[in-house]
Enzyme design. Sequence first.
Site, mmCIF file in Angstrom:
data_model
loop_
_atom_site.group_PDB
_atom_site.id
_atom_site.type_symbol
_atom_site.label_atom_id
_atom_site.label_comp_id
_atom_site.label_asym_id
_atom_site.label_seq_id
_atom_site.Cartn_x
_atom_site.Cartn_y
_atom_site.Cartn_z
ATOM 1 N N ARG A 49 0.858 -1.190 0.000
ATOM 2 C CA ARG A 49 0.000 0.000 0.000
ATOM 3 C C ARG A 49 0.887 1.231 0.000
ATOM 4 O O ARG A 49 1.547 1.539 0.984
ATOM 5 C CB ARG A 49 -0.895 -0.022 1.239
ATOM 6 C CG ARG A 49 -1.889 1.144 1.320
ATOM 7 C CD ARG A 49 -2.812 0.965 2.508
ATOM 8 N NE ARG A 49 -3.825 2.006 2.554
ATOM 9 C CZ ARG A 49 -3.626 3.200 3.094
ATOM 10 N NH1 ARG A 49 -2.477 3.509 3.649
ATOM 11 N NH2 ARG A 49 -4.602 4.090 3.078
ATOM 12 N N SER A 118 -12.359 -2.274 1.579
ATOM 13 C CA SER A 118 -12.435 -1.498 2.822
ATOM 14 C C SER A 118 -13.867 -1.060 3.052
ATOM 15 O O SER A 118 -14.498 -0.502 2.156
ATOM 16 C CB SER A 118 -11.589 -0.220 2.710
ATOM 17 O OG SER A 118 -10.232 -0.536 2.677
ATOM 18 N N LYS A 147 -3.885 6.730 7.538
ATOM 19 C CA LYS A 147 -4.735 6.856 6.364
ATOM 20 C C LYS A 147 -5.140 8.310 6.229
ATOM 21 O O LYS A 147 -5.812 8.858 7.086
ATOM 22 C CB LYS A 147 -5.963 5.966 6.531
ATOM 23 C CG LYS A 147 -6.729 5.801 5.246
ATOM 24 C CD LYS A 147 -7.752 4.684 5.365
ATOM 25 C CE LYS A 147 -8.581 4.624 4.093
ATOM 26 N NZ LYS A 147 -9.239 3.351 3.924
HETATM 27 N N1 TZP Z 1 -7.631 1.477 6.459
HETATM 28 C C1 TZP Z 1 -8.370 1.836 7.516
HETATM 29 S S1 TZP Z 1 -7.388 2.500 8.712
HETATM 30 C C2 TZP Z 1 -5.970 2.284 7.821
HETATM 31 C C3 TZP Z 1 -6.288 1.708 6.607
HETATM 32 C C4 TZP Z 1 -5.352 1.384 5.550
HETATM 33 C C5 TZP Z 1 -4.623 2.665 8.291
HETATM 34 C C6 TZP Z 1 -4.239 1.942 9.530
HETATM 35 O O1 TZP Z 1 -2.940 2.297 9.917
HETATM 36 P P1 TZP Z 1 -2.422 2.111 11.417
HETATM 37 O O2 TZP Z 1 -1.039 2.691 11.381
HETATM 38 O O3 TZP Z 1 -2.395 0.648 11.715
HETATM 39 O O4 TZP Z 1 -3.353 2.880 12.296
#
Ligand code: TZP
Length: 217
Positions: A49, A118, A147
């Site tokens: 990602r 998602s 995100k």
């Molecule tokens: N989708 C929902 S939250 C997120 C994604 C890709 C990011 C989560 O990142 P982290 O660092 O684990 O909080």
Amino acid sequence: YRIYCRDMKKKKLDTDLYCLTAEEYSLGRSNIEVVKAMLSAGIRIIQYREKEKKMLHKYRECVKIRELTYDAGAVFIVNDDVDLAIMVGADGVHIGQDDLPADKVRELVGEEMIIGVSTHSPQQAQDAIARGADYIGVGPIFATKTKKDVCDPVGFEYLDYAVKHVAIPFVAIGGIKEHNISEIKARGAGLIAMVTEIVGAEDIEKKIESIRQKLKG
Ligand code: TZP
Ligand code: MG
């Protein structure tokens, strides 16, 4: 890419941790280094990602990561780019609410590729399932800075819904850390995703081991 796909059967998601790349949070290490550490700690699912990188750069990284994950027998999923996922022979593609719908992606990738979507609400979950998603992401559970196109945390309400009512595999994600992972597990989540907690750890392998201890205990 076909060498990875010739006898490809849809891969199973039977594991506990789901790891994602995020080079900007990886303490100066490359995605390749980070993926090697994840695999050597026994991680079975990795998602590539990288929202800001150019396609050529993403392609080169994904070719290497495909090779590494293939050799380790781990599932490799590419975020966003269906063409890139097909090209590198990934096991799956992960899409969001603003991407092509899962049923349209299915027309492009065929039956054997995993499609993850998602979702942030029960309605989105049911829609993704109806469109043939193989798994859904459930989150963000907690606030996260990772995100950037964030929606607000969905909290435990949607997670509890997923545990009860979602009949396909789901991955809890968003702000999950070593210190709160037991809580997520206790609510019934099988598969848990973390970005910064793992890529941003000084020692990625130790971090994963210690998280696994928490999941067991
Ligand atoms: N989708 C929902 S939250 C997120 C994604 C890709 C990011 C989560 O990142 P982290 O660092 O684990 O909080
Ligand atoms: Mg997307």
